[in-house]
Design a protein around this motif. Sequence first.
Motif, PDB file in Angstrom:
ATOM      1  N   GLN A 183       0.960  -0.849   0.330  1.00  0.00           N
ATOM      2  CA  GLN A 183      -0.268  -0.153   0.031  1.00  0.00           C
ATOM      3  C   GLN A 183       0.619   1.255  -0.179  1.00  0.00           C
ATOM      4  OE1 GLN A 183      -3.157  -0.084  -0.213  1.00  0.00           O
ATOM      5  NE2 GLN A 183      -3.014  -2.275  -0.314  1.00  0.00           N
ATOM      6  N   VAL A 184       1.840   0.922   1.094  1.00  0.00           N
ATOM      7  CA  VAL A 184       2.818   2.088   0.895  1.00  0.00           C
ATOM      8  C   VAL A 184       3.785   2.497  -0.514  1.00  0.00           C
ATOM      9  CG1 VAL A 184       4.486   2.723   1.942  1.00  0.00           C
ATOM     10  CG2 VAL A 184       2.984   2.188   3.345  1.00  0.00           C
ATOM     11  N   ALA A 185       3.798   1.377  -1.341  1.00  0.00           N
ATOM     12  CA  ALA A 185       4.553   1.524  -2.433  1.00  0.00           C
ATOM     13  C   ALA A 185       3.315   1.963  -3.559  1.00  0.00           C
ATOM     14  CB  ALA A 185       4.636  -0.316  -2.484  1.00  0.00           C
ATOM     15  N   LEU A 186       2.302   1.737  -3.767  1.00  0.00           N
ATOM     16  CA  LEU A 186       1.245   2.271  -4.287  1.00  0.00           C
ATOM     17  C   LEU A 186       1.044   3.487  -4.451  1.00  0.00           C
ATOM     18  CD1 LEU A 186      -0.879  -0.572  -5.113  1.00  0.00           C
ATOM     19  CD2 LEU A 186       0.500   0.483  -6.210  1.00  0.00           C
ATOM     20  N   GLY A 187       1.193   4.228  -3.042  1.00  0.00           N
ATOM     21  CA  GLY A 187       0.450   5.851  -2.603  1.00  0.00           C
ATOM     22  C   GLY A 187       1.664   6.792  -3.141  1.00  0.00           C
ATOM     23  N   LEU A 188       2.954   6.081  -2.442  1.00  0.00           N
ATOM     24  CA  LEU A 188       4.004   6.798  -3.167  1.00  0.00           C
ATOM     25  C   LEU A 188       4.572   6.775  -4.506  1.00  0.00           C
ATOM     26  CD1 LEU A 188       7.439   6.093  -0.354  1.00  0.00           C
ATOM     27  CD2 LEU A 188       5.757   7.937  -0.728  1.00  0.00           C
ATOM     28  N   ALA A 189       4.238   5.473  -5.435  1.00  0.00           N
ATOM     29  CA  ALA A 189       4.709   5.363  -6.660  1.00  0.00           C
ATOM     30  C   ALA A 189       3.998   6.399  -7.582  1.00  0.00           C
ATOM     31  CB  ALA A 189       4.846   4.342  -7.343  1.00  0.00           C
ATOM     32  N   ASN A 190       2.757   6.326  -7.023  1.00  0.00           N
ATOM     33  CA  ASN A 190       1.401   7.638  -7.806  1.00  0.00           C
ATOM     34  C   ASN A 190       1.998   8.845  -7.397  1.00  0.00           C
ATOM     35  OD1 ASN A 190      -0.055   5.004  -8.545  1.00  0.00           O
ATOM     36  ND2 ASN A 190      -1.639   5.685  -7.267  1.00  0.00           N
ATOM     37  N   PHE A 191       2.422   9.127  -6.422  1.00  0.00           N
ATOM     38  CA  PHE A 191       3.164  10.780  -6.021  1.00  0.00           C
ATOM     39  C   PHE A 191       4.447  10.942  -7.218  1.00  0.00           C
ATOM     40  CE2 PHE A 191       5.308  13.910  -3.813  1.00  0.00           C
ATOM     41  CZ  PHE A 191       5.087  14.660  -4.025  1.00  0.00           C
ATOM     42  N   LEU A 192       4.849  10.168  -6.216  1.00  0.00           N
ATOM     43  CA  LEU A 192       6.393   9.910  -7.112  1.00  0.00           C
ATOM     44  C   LEU A 192       6.484  11.058  -9.034  1.00  0.00           C
ATOM     45  CD1 LEU A 192       9.190   7.641  -5.702  1.00  0.00           C
ATOM     46  CD2 LEU A 192       8.852  10.187  -5.327  1.00  0.00           C
ATOM     47  N   LEU A 193       5.481   9.795  -9.187  1.00  0.00           N
ATOM     48  CA  LEU A 193       5.252   9.664 -10.797  1.00  0.00           C
ATOM     49  C   LEU A 193       4.163  11.249 -11.365  1.00  0.00           C
ATOM     50  CD1 LEU A 193       4.937   9.312 -13.933  1.00  0.00           C
ATOM     51  CD2 LEU A 193       2.490   7.788 -13.153  1.00  0.00           C
ATOM     52  N   ASP A 194       3.635  11.677  -9.942  1.00  0.00           N
ATOM     53  CA  ASP A 194       3.539  13.260 -10.544  1.00  0.00           C
ATOM     54  C   ASP A 194       4.197  13.921  -9.783  1.00  0.00           C
ATOM     55  OD1 ASP A 194       0.027  12.161 -10.579  1.00  0.00           O
ATOM     56  OD2 ASP A 194      -0.292  12.296  -8.325  1.00  0.00           O
ATOM     57  N   GLU A 195       5.219  13.956  -9.028  1.00  0.00           N
ATOM     58  CA  GLU A 195       6.374  14.875  -9.005  1.00  0.00           C
ATOM     59  C   GLU A 195       7.322  14.591 -10.299  1.00  0.00           C
ATOM     60  OE1 GLU A 195       9.459  13.927  -6.375  1.00  0.00           O
ATOM     61  OE2 GLU A 195       9.406  15.374  -5.096  1.00  0.00           O
ATOM     62  N   GLU A 196       7.232  13.598 -10.686  1.00  0.00           N
ATOM     63  CA  GLU A 196       8.214  13.575 -11.945  1.00  0.00           C
ATOM     64  C   GLU A 196       7.211  14.465 -13.445  1.00  0.00           C
ATOM     65  OE1 GLU A 196      10.330  10.459 -15.243  1.00  0.00           O
ATOM     66  OE2 GLU A 196       9.200   9.838 -13.316  1.00  0.00           O
ATOM     67  N   LEU A 197       6.067  14.300 -13.123  1.00  0.00           N
ATOM     68  CA  LEU A 197       5.868  15.046 -13.974  1.00  0.00           C
ATOM     69  C   LEU A 197       5.032  16.729 -14.191  1.00  0.00           C
ATOM     70  CD1 LEU A 197       2.367  12.715 -14.588  1.00  0.00           C
ATOM     71  CD2 LEU A 197       3.860  12.905 -16.762  1.00  0.00           C
ATOM     72  N   ARG A 198       5.632  16.774 -13.302  1.00  0.00           N
ATOM     73  CA  ARG A 198       5.558  18.152 -12.576  1.00  0.00           C
ATOM     74  C   ARG A 198       7.047  18.987 -13.021  1.00  0.00           C
ATOM     75  NH1 ARG A 198       2.404  16.833  -7.612  1.00  0.00           N
ATOM     76  NH2 ARG A 198       5.153  16.350  -6.725  1.00  0.00           N
ATOM     77  N   LYS A 199       8.483  17.916 -12.422  1.00  0.00           N
ATOM     78  CA  LYS A 199       9.437  18.784 -13.121  1.00  0.00           C
ATOM     79  C   LYS A 199       9.357  18.439 -15.124  1.00  0.00           C
ATOM     80  CE  LYS A 199      11.837  16.695  -9.307  1.00  0.00           C
ATOM     81  NZ  LYS A 199      12.800  15.537  -8.686  1.00  0.00           N
ATOM     82  N   LEU A 200       8.590  17.479 -15.328  1.00  0.00           N
ATOM     83  CA  LEU A 200       8.914  17.494 -16.986  1.00  0.00           C
ATOM     84  C   LEU A 200       7.459  19.298 -17.190  1.00  0.00           C
ATOM     85  CD1 LEU A 200       8.774  13.164 -17.238  1.00  0.00           C
ATOM     86  CD2 LEU A 200      10.676  15.412 -17.730  1.00  0.00           C
ATOM     87  N   LYS A 201       7.170  19.021 -16.642  1.00  0.00           N
ATOM     88  CA  LYS A 201       5.849  19.920 -17.233  1.00  0.00           C
ATOM     89  C   LYS A 201       6.813  21.495 -17.037  1.00  0.00           C
ATOM     90  CE  LYS A 201       1.720  18.145 -16.049  1.00  0.00           C
ATOM     91  NZ  LYS A 201       0.006  18.289 -15.783  1.00  0.00           N
ATOM     92  N   GLU A 202       7.176  21.618 -16.215  1.00  0.00           N
ATOM     93  CA  GLU A 202       8.607  22.824 -15.234  1.00  0.00           C
ATOM     94  C   GLU A 202       9.686  23.384 -16.317  1.00  0.00           C
ATOM     95  OE1 GLU A 202       9.477  26.436 -13.756  1.00  0.00           O
ATOM     96  OE2 GLU A 202       7.534  25.307 -13.226  1.00  0.00           O
ATOM     97  N   GLN A 203       9.924  22.437 -17.133  1.00  0.00           N
ATOM     98  CA  GLN A 203      11.060  21.693 -18.126  1.00  0.00           C
ATOM     99  C   GLN A 203      10.851  22.500 -19.387  1.00  0.00           C
ATOM    100  OE1 GLN A 203      13.040  18.215 -18.349  1.00  0.00           O
ATOM    101  NE2 GLN A 203      14.618  19.518 -20.423  1.00  0.00           N
TER     102      GLN A 203
END
Length: 532
Positions: A183-203
Amino acid sequence: MSAVEFGLTSQTPFVYAVSQRPFEQLLTESEALEARFGALSHLSRSIASMTPEVLSRNLVALLQPLFPCDLANIVIFNEGNNDVSWRSLGAAQLARLDIPIEDTTVRWVYQEQKPLWIVDSQQDDRLAVRKEAESAVGMGYRSLCRLPLCTAQGCFGVLSIAGSRPHSYSEQEVRLLLLAADQVALGLANFLLDEELRKLKEQFREEKACVEDELYSEPSFEEIVGRSAALQRVLRQVEVVAPTDSSVLIQGETGTGKELIAQAIHNRSARRDRPFVKVNCAAIPSGLLESELFGHEKGAFTGAIMRKPGRFEVADKGTLFLDEVGDIPLELQCKLLRVLQEHEFERLGSTRTQQVDVRVIAATHRDLKQMVEEGTFRSDLYYRLHVFPLVVPPLRDRREDIPLIVRHFVEKYARRMNRSIETIPARTMEVFANYSWPGNVRELQNFIERAVILSPGATLRAPLDELKQETTQGCNTNLSTLEEMEREHVLRALREAKWVTGGPNGAAARLGMKRTTLAYRIRKLGIPVRPQ
């Protein structure tokens, strides 16, 4: 200290044997587990709505209804490069170890993707376990479980919970901990994916801003592709001469794009709404060239069955582009000079003078000055055409433009052939950049068209064996990639400008770009910034 010396050996596995009793049987052994599964459901919902920072502060509180938990920690690994880095959550509860990460049980769990179960660290004879327990800052632990955080895409971190007393975790609790880790892995993976997308959008926003900055600051030149300093100098000259009515002589090797330059001059002149007429003087037999340029009357020569206007008449109030003007026969050059000077001529077979208002842009790959010395080209015509000379650089002198030109033609021909080519291999682009291209842009264009024909999939399949690797000046270099070539180019401009980026003599002006664009490229290329 090596991993073996630290106790990480295959003979001493970290995983305690866990019996294979069915999970349903374990549920019936204790009604207390029902409450734990309720807490597990709450954990799943909570993690889905938490940022890593919030999760860090509440990790122990979330786990305590499930297990006896005095300490908690999550380590997320970043495997983007060969360096090992920590992204630790809950670090205040379970401090980072003073041991190289490669020699820790955390790294072992991450690599093997298996859980670690320590019943009592003080009774455990494995060296790694004792060292980790002793190195912990603050209250040490006696019981410990480390569990891999994995999704379908692989393992990305480790969840650790610890108790201050020995035997804090039973076999049943370890099984339940594995579910909690999922459960922890699923929640964190989704957040890290969103975080990566935010970095890519900023770039993307930053790159888009730089591109728009360049688009609005630099004039658009139709299909003239490139940002090299050599090309930009020519385009600046085009901007200067275009508003005038002066004759322009465009010189350059075959295939460099002289016609595109002539079209750009016409499009930026006051004649832009009038005809742009092209004549390739080398492609028309010398006996027919006079008729083609000036027209003829009916019966002027055998086969002249009707009156025909010449190109000068068609181009009236517009622009006439004389390509390969050096191939005009010597006997016809006098008539051409007259129309340039007096704006008048007679059709072939006629005595009536025609008046025209035509701007002439001429182009040639030949050395007209040498032809004048040899007596094959009139000197007065040469000087009349040579009012404003432009020299288009060969492709080998603007190698930094090659990747842009390649992508332009790949997109053009892929769209025309209804294909989707998304990838150009780095090796292919490197060969393109190092080849001398004796036929210049025209040769490159035709080669790319052939490569697109040979590419049925999403990757460009260029017949690189057709390109003979000739030894040319500048090809013998230690730079192995296009990015390194660009980096060296920018560094050279910075050194010449004494690390001043702005101003008329700054590096940005030398590179033909805005200061904000240069700043972005300096960051992108990893160039250290020196104080100005």
